[in-house]
Design an enzyme around this catalytic site. Structure first.
Site, PDB file in Angstrom:
ATOM      1  N   HIS A 418      43.818  59.118  51.347  1.00  0.00           N
ATOM      2  CA  HIS A 418      44.648  59.862  50.394  1.00  0.00           C
ATOM      3  C   HIS A 418      45.849  59.051  49.914  1.00  0.00           C
ATOM      4  CE1 HIS A 418      42.956  63.900  51.927  1.00  0.00           C
ATOM      5  NE2 HIS A 418      42.438  63.621  50.759  1.00  0.00           N
ATOM      6  N   CYS A 748      37.113  21.299  34.638  1.00  0.00           N
ATOM      7  CA  CYS A 748      37.570  22.366  35.532  1.00  0.00           C
ATOM      8  C   CYS A 748      38.831  21.975  36.292  1.00  0.00           C
ATOM      9  CB  CYS A 748      36.468  22.748  36.519  1.00  0.00           C
ATOM     10  SG  CYS A 748      35.932  21.385  37.577  1.00  0.00           S
TER      11      CYS A 748
END
Length: 790
Positions: A418, A748
């Site tokens: 919750h 990269c």
């Protein structure tokens, strides 16, 4: 005439006004999904009209409305006093005789002669679980209720819970009229998960909103411990496409602590129907559900999602008696499914600090403030606007103070509890399941809570500087080449896939090995021969897996497949491990197997390591993982990249070794890419390209080796620049060689992320793609599209 009670199989989603969202959903699934493999325990519900009749029976409604009319819900003490008074009135009031008679008669029918049958009594509000409202955990749930007297008490308690402090506060802040909302009590046969397991699942990733996975949590015993956040559960991600196509579909497994479990109590009455016990250490070291059960649960989630046509939040339980899996609740997911997918909000830490605590991150935001440790709800008024709320675990009762917090930190709880759901709904960063945050943090201490770094959330000492960036991604300008991303951390894959991209230009195995495995592969291959004092540490690492070697392979599979699934069907160029000897030595057990080198940067790494007889058995484990990801799981978008290849002879040997391990270039569409990161690679590009389908340029090492720099040395760091003319000559040579042979060429390295002008130079010289760090994708993209930039 009032229908006081309705059986679940008599109602569906058209009856939300009669029996509330939860009960209507249970009826919908029983009526429509039972034949599709979704099993829901039977039961009945009191009607909303019955609730209204109860309130009017002795004038309760007028007293309640009068008490609420002048209430300031932001005054937490007044809220607590008013709520307590209203709940006591409801608990003391008798049920109208026709309602009580209807409940008694239906309960006897549900028992079917079993007087010891345990029931769950749950709330279902008429405005609850609608797509635009989340009342998660606001009303009461009672488990293991036995006997009609206890059931009637539980029904009244459920009615009273419509006036919990958090529920009153939520309705006011969301603009719901108290008098327009009614409550239905669901009385349902209990699933005996106290002797098995239970949990929560979402048909969407709760943190990123990525909708191609099912996220499942599981722990031992009754599910309330997971829902309340009292336990750190096991976690699983399941890929929907693979599940539908019958291929292995579990992408990730995280073993939770599962320290306690909730079980039946002998009293079986309201307030004393359950108790918590410690879980045996041996059970804690195992997953609480099997892979087959995880996939069965995910299939149920898919069926439910497809029926409702939207992402769903589902509670499930396994019955220890019959061994079957049941769905006990299903409601719409109300946070990520409402978030705009065309606006990217990114929080970025601009500095780092000392890590004081860490746990599971909720959301992707960052917050800072003074620590306020709460031990009890009675201390609520101590929390000031902008404080960092720290507690063992939070209860939904705390919602009125959670909204004024800058961040939330708890010792216990998982991503589906919750506290996590409310934190997401409020847009507040939360780090749950830290285990010892209340001990490590001090009241009044200034901290920064970061959920912007992946699955792990960090609490840093001090108020650190951070940026918030917002970009619209619905209309990105066209570019003449592709922008890919460097993604090392699988934790962030679902998040990063939402950025504009053409796939992953560099996925690093080192991150997976370092963070998800942490043990040297030799130590796992030779586990039986390890020093006795090292074995317990290594054994803890592979807990939950069949053995040490399986653990290594499966964790590689999990990391690679997570990246592949996140970006499917775009290419994911995955580099084989490129640790240097000193980095391998830092893994658990690494010092037993690694040489001491004067300059590891230029030593035993890359291709030389793979073809060495000393490392070959480790390399074969990487090949096993790659083979499973591509051939069994079907992620043929994964391409293999080989780093640090010194000579064409090494290239030939590595390609041969991959073929020997079932990874043959061209077979099943496999492409092999080489890292072009040594001057020799660019100078002899045509020769190296005989063995590969293209180059990915590693500008970091290429710059270092061309200019004779140690990139880790601060003394000469100012000379490190990928835009140096010598580097550009080599880059041009590599690009042209690939163009001549019609093969892929990308970059990269760090250079294009740091220097957008360098990215522009590469674009102008015909490179196929530039792979950027995710945090620079948007800025670089717009820079390159701006024709006015030099």
């Amino acid at each position: 005439m009032t229908d006081y009670v309705l059986w679940f199989d008599q109602v569906g989603m058209g009856d939300v006004e009669r029996v509330g969202g939860k009960n209507a959903s249970l009826g919908e699934m029983i009526s429509h999904l039972a034949s599709s493999g979704v099993t829901v325990p039977g039961g009945f519900a009191t009607s909303a009209d019955a609730y209204r009749e109860f309130l009017s029976y002795q004038g309760l409604a007028d007293r309640i409305n009068a008490a609420l009319s002048d209430l300031d819900v932001d005054d937490v003490r007044a809220l607590a006093e008013t709520g307590a008074a209203i709940r006591s009135w409801i608990l003391e009031a008798p049920l109208p005789p026709p309602l009580e008679a209807a409940i008694r008669e239906s309960y006897i029918t549900l028992q079917a002669g079993n007087e010891q049958m345990a029931a769950a009594v749950r709330s279902s509000a008429t405005a609850e679980d609608l797509p635009d409202a989340s009342f998660a955990g606001q009303q009461e749930t009672h488990l293991n209720i036995v006997g009609i007297g206890n059931v009637l008490h539980a029904v009244r308690d459920v009615f009273a819970s419509l006036f919990n402090d958090r529920a009153i506060s939520y309705r006011v802040h969301q603009g719901f009229d108290h008098s327009k909302i009614a409550l239905s009590a669901g009385i349902q046969r209990m699933v005996r998960s106290e002797t098995a397991s239970s949990g929560v699942m979402f048909s969407i990733d709760t943190e990123s909103g990525f909708d191609q996975v099912v996220f499942i949590t599981s722990s031992y015993g009754l599910g309330e411990t997971v829902v309340q956040g009292a336990v750190n559960p096991d976690e699983f991600y399941v890929h929907k496409l693979n599940l539908r196509e019958g291929r292995p579909s579990i992408l990730r497994r995280n073993l939770g602590a599962k320290a306690i479990k909730m079980v039946y109590n002998a009293f079986a009455s309201v307030g004393q129907s359950v108790e918590t016990l410690r879980v045996d250490r041996e059970l804690r070291q195992q997953f609480s559900v099997t892979d087959a059960e995880v996939e069965e649960l995910a299939r149920m989630a898919l069926t439910i999602e497809e029926h409702y046509g939207r992402p769903m939040d589902i509670e499930w339980a396994k019955d220890g008696d019959d061994g079957k899996l049941y769905v006990v609740q299903a409601r719409p997911e109300t946070v990520k499914s409402r978030t705009s997918k065309t606006v990217m909000e990114r929080y970025l830490l601009k500095e780092t600090g000392i890590v004081l605590a860490e746990g599971r991150s909720i959301g992707h935001r960052i917050g800072s403030g003074r620590v306020r440790i709460l031990n009890d709800i009675d201390e609520m008024d101590q929390v000031q606007e902008g404080d960092v709320l720290v507690a063992d675990m939070t209860d939904p009762d705390w919602e009125p103070i959670m909204k004024r917090s800058a961040a939330i930190v708890t010792n216990r709880g998982g991503r589906t509890c919750h506290a996590a759901i409310i934190a997401r709904e409020l847009g507040i960063p939360a780090v749950v399941g830290c285990e010892d945050a209340t001990e490590r943090l001090k009241d009044g201490q200034e901290v920064t809570v970061s959920c912007a770094e992946g699955d792990t959330g960090y609490v840093y000492d001090g108020a650190l500087d951070f940026d918030i960036r917002t970009n619209s991604v619905d209309s990105m300008p066209e570019l003449p080449f592709k922008i890919m991303m460097n993604v090392g951390n699988p934790d962030r894959a679902f998040d990063f896939q939402g950025l504009p991209n053409a796939g992953v230009g560099l996925a690093r195995l080192e991150f997976i090995i370092n963070r998800m495995i942490g043990v040297h592969p030799k130590a796992l291959l030779n586990f039986d021969n390890l020093p006795e004092d090292l074995k317990p540490t290594v054994r803890r690492r592979f807990a939950g897996y069949p053995g040490p070697v399986d653990f290594y392979v499966e964790k590689l599979v999990e990391g690679i497949s997570t990246l592949a699934a996140a970006f499917w069907p775009k290419r994911v160029i995955t580099r084989l491990s490129d640790f240097k000897s000193n980095e391998y030595a830092n893994l658990i057990g690494g010092r037993l197997y690694e040489p001491e080198e004067e300059n590891p940067m230029l030593g035993f790494r890359g291709a030389s390591r793979y073809i060495s007889k000393n490392f070959r058995d480790c390399f074969e484990l990487e090949c096993r993982a790659m083979r499973k990801v591509r051939d069994e799981m079907g992620f043929t978008n994964v391409e293999i990249m080989v780093p640090f290849v010194r000579t064409p002879g090494e290239a030939e040997q590595v390609v041969g070794l991959l073929k020997d391990n079932g990874l043959e270039r061209g077979k099943n569409g496999l492409k092999l890419i080489m890292m072009c990161e040594l001057p020799a690679n660019a100078i002899l590009a045509d020769e190296f390209l005989q063995y590969f389908d293209g180059f990915s340029i590693g500008s970091n090492d290429l710059t270092q080796l061309t200019l004779g720099l140690d990139r880790d040395s601060g003394i000469i760091a100012h000379l490190f620049d990928e835009r140096n003319p010598a580097i550009k000559v080599l880059l041009e040579n590599a690009i042209q060689a690939c163009k001549r042979q019609g093969k892929y060429v990308g970059i990269c390295g760090q250079g294009p992320s740091d220097h957008p002008d360098f990215a522009r130079w590469l674009m102008e010289h015909g490179i196929d793609s530039v792979s950027l760090n995710p945090d620079s994708v948007m800025d670089t993209w717009f820079f390159l599209a701006d024709k006015s930039q030099p």
